[in-house]
Each structure stands twice: as C-alpha cells, then as structure tokens.
Design an enzyme around this catalytic site. Sequence first.
Site, mmCIF file in Angstrom:
data_model
loop_
_atom_site.group_PDB
_atom_site.id
_atom_site.type_symbol
_atom_site.label_atom_id
_atom_site.label_comp_id
_atom_site.label_asym_id
_atom_site.label_seq_id
_atom_site.Cartn_x
_atom_site.Cartn_y
_atom_site.Cartn_z
ATOM 1 N N ASP A 1 0.867 -1.169 0.000
ATOM 2 C CA ASP A 1 0.000 0.000 0.000
ATOM 3 C C ASP A 1 0.910 1.226 0.000
ATOM 4 O O ASP A 1 2.094 1.143 0.339
ATOM 5 C CB ASP A 1 -0.893 -0.035 1.242
ATOM 6 C CG ASP A 1 -1.754 1.205 1.382
ATOM 7 O OD1 ASP A 1 -2.365 1.623 0.387
ATOM 8 O OD2 ASP A 1 -1.803 1.760 2.497
ATOM 9 N N ASP B 1 -0.191 5.023 0.935
ATOM 10 C CA ASP B 1 -0.429 6.043 1.953
ATOM 11 C C ASP B 1 -0.332 5.470 3.357
ATOM 12 O O ASP B 1 -1.008 4.494 3.692
ATOM 13 C CB ASP B 1 -1.813 6.668 1.759
ATOM 14 C CG ASP B 1 -1.944 7.359 0.408
ATOM 15 O OD1 ASP B 1 -0.903 7.594 -0.226
ATOM 16 O OD2 ASP B 1 -3.082 7.654 -0.003
#
Length: 263
Positions: free
Chosen positions: A11, A13
């Site tokens: 991922d 963020d």
Amino acid sequence: MAPRRTAAFFDLDKTIIARSSSMAFSKPFQAGGLISRRAVLRSAYAQFVFAVGGADHDQMEKMRQFLSQLCAGWDVATVRDIVAETLHHVIDPMVYDEAVSLIEEHKAAGRDVVIVSSSGAEVVEPIGAMLGADQVVATRLEIVDGKYTGTIEYYAYAEEKARAIEQLAAEHGYDLDECYAYSDSITDVHMLQVVGHPFAVNPDKELRKVAVTNDWPVLVFSKPVALRSRMTAKPTLAALAVGGALTVGGLLWATARRRRAAV
C-alpha cells in the site's frame, strides 16, 4: 522445476509515505489554478483525519465522491505537468526510510515490488518510478477530450486490491503463498489475506486487532528520508509518470518486529 516468482505488494499512503498522496498535491493544484482555497482547507482537514486515525468506509466514500466531483473538467495535461514539476518537493519529505530499505531488501532478494494504492495513477506511477517499483495498481478516472469527467473508471480499493493481486499473480506466475504484503488500514485486510506473508505497518486500531489475532508481524515506520537521495527512477516507469488518471482514492484512512525476517 524452477521456483515460481514472488512479489512484495505495498500500500502507499501511511505505509510507504506518511500522508495521503492524493491530498498532498492540493497546494500545487491550487497554485496551478485547479482548486480553490476552500478546497485546499478541506484537503488539509482530510489530511488531519487521516493522520490521527484513518477513516472508516463511510468517511472514505464521502471523500472519494468529493475528490471525483472536484476534478470534473480539469485538464489532464495540466494535472500531469503539475505532478511532474512538484513531485520531489511534495513527496520527498514524507517517505519512510524503513519502507525504502524494505523495498531494497525485497528487490535484492529477487522479488518484484508492486505498489497497490487507492490513490490515482498519475501520482502513484511517478512515486513508483522513484522507488523502482516493477508494477503499479492505482485508481483511474475517466478521461474524455483531454479532461476528467469526474467518473471513476477503476477504483483500487478494499476487495478490489486483493483481486488485482490475484490477477497479477496469474499473469506473472507469482506464488502467493511466498509473497509479501504491507498495509496500514483495515480496508486492506483482503489484500493482506491473499499472501503468505502479511505485515501490518503503522496499523489503524481495527487492523491491529486482526494482526494480533492472526499473529501477523506489526511494523512501525516513522523516519522520513529524502527519496531522491535513496532511489533512482527507472526510465520505463518514469515514462509512465505522466500517464493515468486523477488521484481520487488516497484517503484510506506497534512495535516493529521481524522486518528483517521479511526477506
């Protein structure tokens, strides 16, 4: 028989960078005449919510709608130019040194590195280029006559991230049981569940509970690093930095253990 290929899925963020990549460009977009001061302030509030605890599904949906409607009518070329010109200034201070080191370790071990993010392609792809990522999965918005319509064409969120990983595994021959995945959010639990080596990074409260229940390693990333000083962009991915559609989904809103064991 030769061993099957493996990959590490990240991922973006709050896993690789400390903030929402989509909202990080609100000031450059304002300076470029794309958004108003009011929208910048709303973006700043969204960043605060994201930083202090993340967002649940309903909050995420509201912000997704806000962002997709906000960009309707924006000129695609202008957005791409702003991102390209301000990328290092905006992103460099937010990148976790621990994440960069982990990416380097996976690549040294012969694994592909794939960023799987709900943020938009024109932000995620250039960040992936700087990191030396092999592939990127990101949200895309519809483009008609060189402008964003405000309609989401592909939303890389929740279960869709897991489906994208499974599709990549089928296409590239990844052995998912030997693959790794890293995320901070409970909305990415599906992505973590499809690999043999899931890691919770700076997890929100709900993901921490799942990690503890399943004995998943929990990592804490906190040290920023100047990305330009650590990584060299791949020309092929750098060329993709201007591709894609508008960022819309990057608002997915612990003591470290066994990071070295990941590779």
